[in-house]
Design a protein around this motif. Structure first.
Motif, PDB file in Angstrom:
ATOM      1  N   LEU A  23       3.286 -12.588  -3.489  1.00  0.00           N
ATOM      2  CA  LEU A  23       3.200 -11.220  -2.980  1.00  0.00           C
ATOM      3  C   LEU A  23       4.261 -10.681  -2.356  1.00  0.00           C
ATOM      4  N   TYR A  24       5.085 -11.914  -1.682  1.00  0.00           N
ATOM      5  CA  TYR A  24       6.230 -11.674  -1.014  1.00  0.00           C
ATOM      6  C   TYR A  24       7.396 -11.153  -1.940  1.00  0.00           C
ATOM      7  N   ARG A  29      10.669  -6.802  -3.941  1.00  0.00           N
ATOM      8  CA  ARG A  29      11.270  -5.999  -5.128  1.00  0.00           C
ATOM      9  C   ARG A  29      11.083  -4.474  -4.845  1.00  0.00           C
ATOM     10  N   ARG A  30      10.048  -4.203  -4.381  1.00  0.00           N
ATOM     11  CA  ARG A  30       9.497  -2.887  -4.145  1.00  0.00           C
ATOM     12  C   ARG A  30      10.381  -2.334  -3.014  1.00  0.00           C
ATOM     13  N   TRP A  31      10.543  -3.035  -1.786  1.00  0.00           N
ATOM     14  CA  TRP A  31      11.272  -2.712  -0.766  1.00  0.00           C
ATOM     15  C   TRP A  31      13.035  -2.316  -1.146  1.00  0.00           C
ATOM     16  N   LEU A  32      13.181  -3.173  -2.039  1.00  0.00           N
ATOM     17  CA  LEU A  32      14.814  -2.973  -2.573  1.00  0.00           C
ATOM     18  C   LEU A  32      14.809  -1.636  -3.515  1.00  0.00           C
ATOM     19  N   SER A  33      13.836  -1.480  -4.164  1.00  0.00           N
ATOM     20  CA  SER A  33      13.951  -0.418  -5.124  1.00  0.00           C
ATOM     21  C   SER A  33      13.772   1.028  -4.447  1.00  0.00           C
ATOM     22  N   LEU A  38      17.524   0.666  -8.363  1.00  0.00           N
ATOM     23  CA  LEU A  38      17.401  -0.593  -8.740  1.00  0.00           C
ATOM     24  C   LEU A  38      17.334  -0.993 -10.212  1.00  0.00           C
ATOM     25  N   PHE A  39      17.979  -2.073 -10.686  1.00  0.00           N
ATOM     26  CA  PHE A  39      18.022  -2.329 -12.135  1.00  0.00           C
ATOM     27  C   PHE A  39      18.161  -4.078 -12.308  1.00  0.00           C
ATOM     28  N   ASP A  40      17.719  -4.544 -13.544  1.00  0.00           N
ATOM     29  CA  ASP A  40      17.684  -5.923 -13.611  1.00  0.00           C
ATOM     30  C   ASP A  40      19.133  -6.425 -14.067  1.00  0.00           C
ATOM     31  N   CYS A  41      19.970  -7.344 -13.192  1.00  0.00           N
ATOM     32  CA  CYS A  41      21.256  -7.551 -13.568  1.00  0.00           C
ATOM     33  C   CYS A  41      21.487  -9.131 -13.391  1.00  0.00           C
TER      34      CYS A  41
END
Length: 146
Positions: A23-24, A29-33, A38-41
């Motif tokens: 959950l964390y 990831r939601r907070w970062l987006s 945001l993209f996978d890198c």
């Protein structure tokens, strides 16, 4: 408390302990987006051997910086920051067979060179690579692309 009640309590504690990290990471990831695109890198942190040193992660655009975060980390701060003013796109290549096992499918590797002499290898999808190259070239008026 009988034996059955104790087993239920232990099972509940185990389930909560297993769900909290998942959950964390999802919430992180939601907070970062929400803070930017945001993209996978994946980023190569070490080049000690062929295919070694790759870390899965995500990158986001934040103003004039490209920030890279590890995918499986509790940190809310970026591990590496690429300022647009001193970053330059270098050589592009396909992953070698060893690297293709470690990276996501259909990714290209780009060497990101900084004007202070450091360079990093980044692996991302073709669409994300196109976006990154556009972002590097589209500096605001008065800024100089190196």
């Amino acid at each position: 408390m009988d034996w059955f009640g104790l087993a239920e309590t232990v099972a509940l504690i185990v389930v909560v302990a297993l769900l909290l990290p998942v959950l964390y990471l999802g919430g992180r990831r939601r907070w970062l987006s929400r803070q930017g695109g945001l993209f996978d890198c994946s980023l190569r942190l070490s080049s000690k051997g062929p295919g070694a040193g790759w870390a899965l992660g995500v990158a986001r655009y934040s103003g004039d910086n490209l920030e890279w975060f590890r995918a499986f980390s509790v940190a809310l701060r970026p591990k590496v920051i690429f300022p647009r003013s001193i970053s330059r796109a270098g050589v592009q290549r396909d992953p070698d067979p060893i690297e293709s096992v470690l990276l996501y499918d259909d990714q290209r590797i780009l060497t990101m060179e900084l004007s202070d002499g450091r360079s990093w290898e980044m692996a991302m999808s073709v669409a994300s690579l196109t976006g990154l190259l556009s972002w590097l070239e589209s500096a605001p008026p008065g800024a100089r692309y190196r």
